[in-house]
Design a protein around this motif. Structure first.
Motif, PDB file in Angstrom:
ATOM      1  N   ASP A  56      45.523  33.599  42.129  1.00  0.00           N
ATOM      2  CA  ASP A  56      44.709  32.423  41.809  1.00  0.00           C
ATOM      3  C   ASP A  56      43.271  32.766  41.443  1.00  0.00           C
ATOM      4  OD1 ASP A  56      46.268  30.267  44.319  1.00  0.00           O
ATOM      5  OD2 ASP A  56      46.877  30.868  42.306  1.00  0.00           O
ATOM      6  N   SER A  57      42.791  33.900  41.925  1.00  0.00           N
ATOM      7  CA  SER A  57      41.399  34.266  41.667  1.00  0.00           C
ATOM      8  C   SER A  57      41.323  35.572  40.897  1.00  0.00           C
ATOM      9  CB  SER A  57      40.640  34.445  42.994  1.00  0.00           C
ATOM     10  OG  SER A  57      40.573  33.227  43.698  1.00  0.00           O
ATOM     11  N   THR A  58      40.457  35.588  39.906  1.00  0.00           N
ATOM     12  CA  THR A  58      40.213  36.809  39.144  1.00  0.00           C
ATOM     13  C   THR A  58      38.711  36.973  38.947  1.00  0.00           C
ATOM     14  OG1 THR A  58      40.430  35.650  37.025  1.00  0.00           O
ATOM     15  CG2 THR A  58      42.414  36.692  37.888  1.00  0.00           C
ATOM     16  N   PHE A  59      38.284  38.214  38.895  1.00  0.00           N
ATOM     17  CA  PHE A  59      36.885  38.531  38.609  1.00  0.00           C
ATOM     18  C   PHE A  59      36.851  39.666  37.582  1.00  0.00           C
ATOM     19  CE2 PHE A  59      35.281  35.723  41.618  1.00  0.00           C
ATOM     20  CZ  PHE A  59      35.779  35.956  42.888  1.00  0.00           C
ATOM     21  N   TYR A  60      35.764  39.709  36.847  1.00  0.00           N
ATOM     22  CA  TYR A  60      35.596  40.754  35.837  1.00  0.00           C
ATOM     23  C   TYR A  60      34.163  41.276  35.879  1.00  0.00           C
ATOM     24  CZ  TYR A  60      39.895  38.795  33.927  1.00  0.00           C
ATOM     25  OH  TYR A  60      41.186  38.346  33.764  1.00  0.00           O
ATOM     26  N   ALA A  61      34.032  42.552  35.582  1.00  0.00           N
ATOM     27  CA  ALA A  61      32.704  43.098  35.357  1.00  0.00           C
ATOM     28  C   ALA A  61      32.130  42.469  34.095  1.00  0.00           C
ATOM     29  CB  ALA A  61      32.782  44.613  35.203  1.00  0.00           C
ATOM     30  N   ASP A  62      30.809  42.306  34.082  1.00  0.00           N
ATOM     31  CA  ASP A  62      30.171  41.679  32.919  1.00  0.00           C
ATOM     32  C   ASP A  62      30.493  42.435  31.629  1.00  0.00           C
ATOM     33  OD1 ASP A  62      27.095  40.679  34.632  1.00  0.00           O
ATOM     34  OD2 ASP A  62      29.069  39.723  34.495  1.00  0.00           O
ATOM     35  N   SER A  63      30.631  43.735  31.731  1.00  0.00           N
ATOM     36  CA  SER A  63      30.836  44.566  30.540  1.00  0.00           C
ATOM     37  C   SER A  63      32.195  44.331  29.871  1.00  0.00           C
ATOM     38  CB  SER A  63      30.704  46.041  30.906  1.00  0.00           C
ATOM     39  OG  SER A  63      31.637  46.389  31.919  1.00  0.00           O
ATOM     40  N   VAL A  64      33.145  43.723  30.595  1.00  0.00           N
ATOM     41  CA  VAL A  64      34.477  43.521  30.010  1.00  0.00           C
ATOM     42  C   VAL A  64      34.863  42.048  29.926  1.00  0.00           C
ATOM     43  CG1 VAL A  64      35.179  45.752  30.955  1.00  0.00           C
ATOM     44  CG2 VAL A  64      35.798  43.660  32.176  1.00  0.00           C
ATOM     45  N   LYS A  65      34.016  41.195  30.439  1.00  0.00           N
ATOM     46  CA  LYS A  65      34.325  39.761  30.457  1.00  0.00           C
ATOM     47  C   LYS A  65      34.560  39.253  29.042  1.00  0.00           C
ATOM     48  CE  LYS A  65      32.144  38.008  33.836  1.00  0.00           C
ATOM     49  NZ  LYS A  65      31.078  37.447  34.700  1.00  0.00           N
ATOM     50  N   GLY A  66      35.638  38.506  28.887  1.00  0.00           N
ATOM     51  CA  GLY A  66      35.981  37.968  27.576  1.00  0.00           C
ATOM     52  C   GLY A  66      36.830  38.905  26.729  1.00  0.00           C
ATOM     53  N   ARG A  67      36.960  40.151  27.148  1.00  0.00           N
ATOM     54  CA  ARG A  67      37.770  41.123  26.398  1.00  0.00           C
ATOM     55  C   ARG A  67      38.987  41.582  27.186  1.00  0.00           C
ATOM     56  NH1 ARG A  67      35.691  45.988  25.289  1.00  0.00           N
ATOM     57  NH2 ARG A  67      34.280  46.024  27.079  1.00  0.00           N
ATOM     58  N   PHE A  68      38.861  41.664  28.502  1.00  0.00           N
ATOM     59  CA  PHE A  68      39.951  42.136  29.358  1.00  0.00           C
ATOM     60  C   PHE A  68      40.543  40.960  30.131  1.00  0.00           C
ATOM     61  CE2 PHE A  68      38.415  46.806  30.111  1.00  0.00           C
ATOM     62  CZ  PHE A  68      38.294  46.980  28.732  1.00  0.00           C
ATOM     63  N   THR A  69      41.831  41.046  30.393  1.00  0.00           N
ATOM     64  CA  THR A  69      42.518  40.031  31.196  1.00  0.00           C
ATOM     65  C   THR A  69      43.423  40.714  32.212  1.00  0.00           C
ATOM     66  OG1 THR A  69      42.545  38.488  29.328  1.00  0.00           O
ATOM     67  CG2 THR A  69      44.013  38.005  31.177  1.00  0.00           C
ATOM     68  N   ILE A  70      43.256  40.351  33.470  1.00  0.00           N
ATOM     69  CA  ILE A  70      44.087  40.905  34.531  1.00  0.00           C
ATOM     70  C   ILE A  70      45.173  39.895  34.885  1.00  0.00           C
ATOM     71  CG2 ILE A  70      42.659  40.009  36.431  1.00  0.00           C
ATOM     72  CD1 ILE A  70      43.176  42.686  37.888  1.00  0.00           C
ATOM     73  N   SER A  71      46.336  40.406  35.236  1.00  0.00           N
ATOM     74  CA  SER A  71      47.441  39.540  35.649  1.00  0.00           C
ATOM     75  C   SER A  71      48.343  40.329  36.594  1.00  0.00           C
ATOM     76  CB  SER A  71      48.231  39.040  34.433  1.00  0.00           C
ATOM     77  OG  SER A  71      48.806  40.137  33.728  1.00  0.00           O
ATOM     78  N   ARG A  72      49.286  39.618  37.190  1.00  0.00           N
ATOM     79  CA  ARG A  72      50.238  40.285  38.069  1.00  0.00           C
ATOM     80  C   ARG A  72      51.579  39.574  37.978  1.00  0.00           C
ATOM     81  NH1 ARG A  72      47.740  40.593  43.674  1.00  0.00           N
ATOM     82  NH2 ARG A  72      49.840  41.266  44.314  1.00  0.00           N
ATOM     83  N   HIS A  73      52.638  40.347  38.194  1.00  0.00           N
ATOM     84  CA  HIS A  73      53.998  39.819  38.129  1.00  0.00           C
ATOM     85  C   HIS A  73      54.675  40.168  39.446  1.00  0.00           C
ATOM     86  CE1 HIS A  73      58.010  38.941  36.856  1.00  0.00           C
ATOM     87  NE2 HIS A  73      57.625  38.645  35.619  1.00  0.00           N
ATOM     88  N   SER A  74      54.881  39.160  40.271  1.00  0.00           N
ATOM     89  CA  SER A  74      55.395  39.384  41.605  1.00  0.00           C
ATOM     90  C   SER A  74      56.783  40.030  41.604  1.00  0.00           C
ATOM     91  CB  SER A  74      55.440  38.045  42.360  1.00  0.00           C
ATOM     92  OG  SER A  74      55.993  38.212  43.637  1.00  0.00           O
ATOM     93  N   ALA A  75      57.666  39.520  40.779  1.00  0.00           N
ATOM     94  CA  ALA A  75      59.048  40.016  40.779  1.00  0.00           C
ATOM     95  C   ALA A  75      59.135  41.476  40.335  1.00  0.00           C
ATOM     96  CB  ALA A  75      59.920  39.144  39.891  1.00  0.00           C
ATOM     97  N   LYS A  76      58.151  41.913  39.546  1.00  0.00           N
ATOM     98  CA  LYS A  76      58.155  43.292  39.052  1.00  0.00           C
ATOM     99  C   LYS A  76      57.242  44.200  39.882  1.00  0.00           C
ATOM    100  CE  LYS A  76      59.259  42.169  34.249  1.00  0.00           C
ATOM    101  NZ  LYS A  76      58.842  42.311  32.831  1.00  0.00           N
ATOM    102  N   ASN A  77      56.572  43.626  40.887  1.00  0.00           N
ATOM    103  CA  ASN A  77      55.629  44.413  41.696  1.00  0.00           C
ATOM    104  C   ASN A  77      54.649  45.182  40.812  1.00  0.00           C
ATOM    105  OD1 ASN A  77      56.816  43.529  44.018  1.00  0.00           O
ATOM    106  ND2 ASN A  77      57.694  45.495  44.608  1.00  0.00           N
ATOM    107  N   THR A  78      54.151  44.507  39.800  1.00  0.00           N
ATOM    108  CA  THR A  78      53.309  45.169  38.812  1.00  0.00           C
ATOM    109  C   THR A  78      52.116  44.297  38.473  1.00  0.00           C
ATOM    110  OG1 THR A  78      55.220  46.317  37.875  1.00  0.00           O
ATOM    111  CG2 THR A  78      53.252  46.188  36.506  1.00  0.00           C
ATOM    112  N   ALA A  79      50.980  44.947  38.329  1.00  0.00           N
ATOM    113  CA  ALA A  79      49.769  44.289  37.837  1.00  0.00           C
ATOM    114  C   ALA A  79      49.446  44.862  36.462  1.00  0.00           C
ATOM    115  CB  ALA A  79      48.613  44.505  38.795  1.00  0.00           C
ATOM    116  N   TYR A  80      48.736  44.070  35.673  1.00  0.00           N
ATOM    117  CA  TYR A  80      48.438  44.474  34.310  1.00  0.00           C
ATOM    118  C   TYR A  80      46.951  44.293  34.015  1.00  0.00           C
ATOM    119  CZ  TYR A  80      53.483  43.758  33.954  1.00  0.00           C
ATOM    120  OH  TYR A  80      54.841  43.799  34.158  1.00  0.00           O
ATOM    121  N   LEU A  81      46.486  45.076  33.064  1.00  0.00           N
ATOM    122  CA  LEU A  81      45.140  44.879  32.532  1.00  0.00           C
ATOM    123  C   LEU A  81      45.260  44.924  31.015  1.00  0.00           C
ATOM    124  CD1 LEU A  81      42.155  44.501  33.358  1.00  0.00           C
ATOM    125  CD2 LEU A  81      41.877  46.961  32.952  1.00  0.00           C
ATOM    126  N   GLN A  82      45.157  43.751  30.410  1.00  0.00           N
ATOM    127  CA  GLN A  82      45.175  43.670  28.946  1.00  0.00           C
ATOM    128  C   GLN A  82      43.754  43.893  28.444  1.00  0.00           C
ATOM    129  OE1 GLN A  82      47.800  43.146  26.722  1.00  0.00           O
ATOM    130  NE2 GLN A  82      46.245  43.569  25.166  1.00  0.00           N
TER     131      GLN A  82
END
Length: 126
Positions: A56-82
């Motif tokens: 529910d909560s995400t934070f980003y460093a100012d240097s990547v805000k608007g360019r990077f997106t973090i997410s996670r997939h519970s069933a796959k036990n995997t987090a992502y950084l686009q």
């Protein structure tokens, strides 16, 4: 055995995109917040992004805000950084980390994280 396996790094031209993955095993992924950090040569390891255990909560460093997106997939036990619109200054080894006690606004503090992955190299050419 606890493992965090970061992957997806590579060489990309400026303006390009990459998606990093962080595969977790050996612990209850849903109970842990995930942070992405990076370390460039000669520099300190710095926080890039964070996602809470619930997602529910995400934070980003100012240097990547608007360019990077973090997410996670519970069933796959995997987090992502686009990572989009990559810049040469994004070049670094990227690490994922897991925190059993949700660090929230302390997400950039490396000491808050219990487990660390081995890192994946991201190189952005100009």
């Amino acid at each position: 055995e606890v493992q965090l396996q970061a992957s997806g790094g590579g060489l990309v031209q400026a303006g390009g995109s990459l998606r990093l993955s962080c595969a977790a095993s050996g612990f209850n992924f849903d109970d842990y917040a995930i942070g992405w950090f990076r370390q460039a040569p000669g520099k300190e390891r710095e926080g890039v992004s964070y996602i809470s255990s619930s997602g529910d909560s995400t934070f980003y460093a100012d240097s990547v805000k608007g360019r990077f997106t973090i997410s996670r997939h519970s069933a796959k036990n995997t987090a992502y950084l686009q990572m989009n619109s990559l810049k040469p200054e994004d070049t670094a080894v990227y690490y994922c980390a897991a925190a059993g006690r949700d660090p929230k606004w302390l997400w950039m503090a490396k000491a808050e994280y219990n487990y660390w992955g081995q890192g994946t190299q991201v190189t952005v050419s100009s």
